[in-house]
Enzyme design. Structure first.
Site, PDB file in Angstrom:
ATOM      1  N   SER A 147      -3.745  23.881   1.923  1.00 16.49           N
ATOM      2  CA  SER A 147      -4.495  22.650   1.741  1.00 16.49           C
ATOM      3  C   SER A 147      -5.589  22.485   2.809  1.00 16.49           C
ATOM      4  O   SER A 147      -6.539  23.251   2.846  1.00 16.49           O
ATOM      5  CB  SER A 147      -3.534  21.464   1.741  1.00 16.49           C
ATOM      6  OG  SER A 147      -3.869  20.553   0.723  1.00 16.49           O
ATOM      7  N   LYS A 199      -7.734  -6.533  -3.161  1.00 15.87           N
ATOM      8  CA  LYS A 199      -7.446  -6.364  -1.738  1.00 15.87           C
ATOM      9  C   LYS A 199      -6.020  -5.866  -1.500  1.00 15.87           C
ATOM     10  O   LYS A 199      -5.726  -5.220  -0.501  1.00 15.87           O
ATOM     11  CB  LYS A 199      -7.663  -7.690  -1.000  1.00 15.87           C
ATOM     12  CG  LYS A 199      -7.620  -7.571   0.505  1.00 15.87           C
ATOM     13  CD  LYS A 199      -8.691  -6.613   1.014  1.00 15.87           C
ATOM     14  CE  LYS A 199      -8.654  -6.509   2.536  1.00 15.87           C
ATOM     15  NZ  LYS A 199      -9.644  -5.536   3.034  1.00 15.87           N
TER      16      LYS A 199
END
Length: 316
Positions: A147, A199
């Site tokens: 990765s 949010k």
């Protein structure tokens, strides 16, 4: 008459003996004088040699011949680790600034980490290569280069592995937790106050919203595409793509060579010897002292505690 003769012989012998001893003493003084003069001359020569520049030391000779620089990326690539972009970039800059360096080995043993940190290192490697096109940088993969570790490695001119190394994992993940079911069983009510419709994105204490889930997948897809683009750019025509290449799977070092994810088998020493023809390897890896590590770790822990509920994005 005989007594006078014996007395004269005795006096002559005494005089001869005194004269002989005097000559011996003169020779002894002369030898010691020569010895101390030579000793003084040698001492003066040594002082002049030490104060002046009279030739190359062993290190200077080695510098003239050149050596291989090594920068290690060990562990998770994260802002609070020894493999942070700040540490690795500073080490690489030192290596490229040294005119005696004949090649740079990027030794990678990492399961991945932050896509931002890995991207910063990748970009800096590309920039440094443009400043000294003659100086090659080779990635040497040891146990794992997955990765984010591979995101960094593809910036090198070439990649060498061990046949049993684990290479790849070209994918992105975001991990978090959901506690809604547990809260219901415990009779706990979540009271989240926010300004902004989204949010509370991925809040683990609130039910998962389909639009938030779709947005998260969009974020992952965008970063995954960036990762794939970096791999294709770094490997170029050497890459032999298969359908599973960008699925997040890992490959052995032997298989990674077949797929073009790596160029061959090698170690730090073999690359220094055979690729750069500079067997001496000098470690340019910068390391934080204890106080710096503690301060950095403390700050990182505080940030993790504040942001962990939102999920963590990583290349691993």
């Amino acid at each position: 008459m005989d007594s006078e003769k014996r007395e004269g012989d005795w006096e002559r012998k005494v005089l001869e003996r005194l004269a002989s001893e005097g000559l011996v003493e003169q020779r002894r003084r002369r030898r010691w004088g020569i010895f101390f003069k030579l000793l003084g001359f040698a001492y003066l020569t040594a002082i002049i040699y030490l104060l002046g520049d009279w030739g190359d030391t062993a290190d200077q000779l080695a510098d003239r011949e050149g050596y291989t620089a090594m920068v290690s990326i060990h562990g998770v690539i994260d802002s609070g680790s020894e493999a942070s972009a700040e540490q690795v970039i500073a080490s690489l800059q030192d290596a490229f600034a040294d005119t005696a360096v004949r090649g740079v080995v990027l030794r990678v043993n990492s399961p991945g980490g932050s896509p931002v940190q890995a991207g910063m290192i990748n970009d800096e490697v590309a920039r440094l290569r443009s400043t000294r096109p003659d100086l090659k940088i080779v990635a040497v993969i040891e146990d794992v280069c997955a990765s984010g570790g591979y995101y960094v490695a593809v910036a090198a001119d070439s990649i060498y592995v061990d046949k049993a190394s684990l290479v790849g994992s070209i994918g992105v993940l975001m991990d978090s937790f959901g506690f809604v079911g547990a809260m219901d069983k415990l009779g706990v009510e979540r009271r989240l106050l926010s300004a902004g419709e989204s949010k509370g994105f991925l809040d683990p204490f609130s039910p998962q919203r389909p639009d938030h889930l779709a947005h998260a997948h969009g974020l992952l897809d965008d970063i995954h595409k960036q990762f794939i683009e970096v791999v294709r750019k770094g490997r170029g025509d050497r890459l032999k793509e298969v359908p599973e290449m960008f699925s997040g799977l890992v490959w052995t070092g032997a298989r990674s060579v077949e797929l073009g994810l790596a160029d061959g088998f090698g170690t730090v020493e073999s690359v220094a010897r055979n690729v750069f023809q500079a067997e001496e390897v000098r470690d340019f890896t910068q390391k934080r002292n204890f106080a710096e590590r503690f301060a950095q770790r403390f700050g990182a822990d505080v940030a993790e505690n504040m942001m962990g509920a939102l999920g963590r994005l990583s290349l691993r």
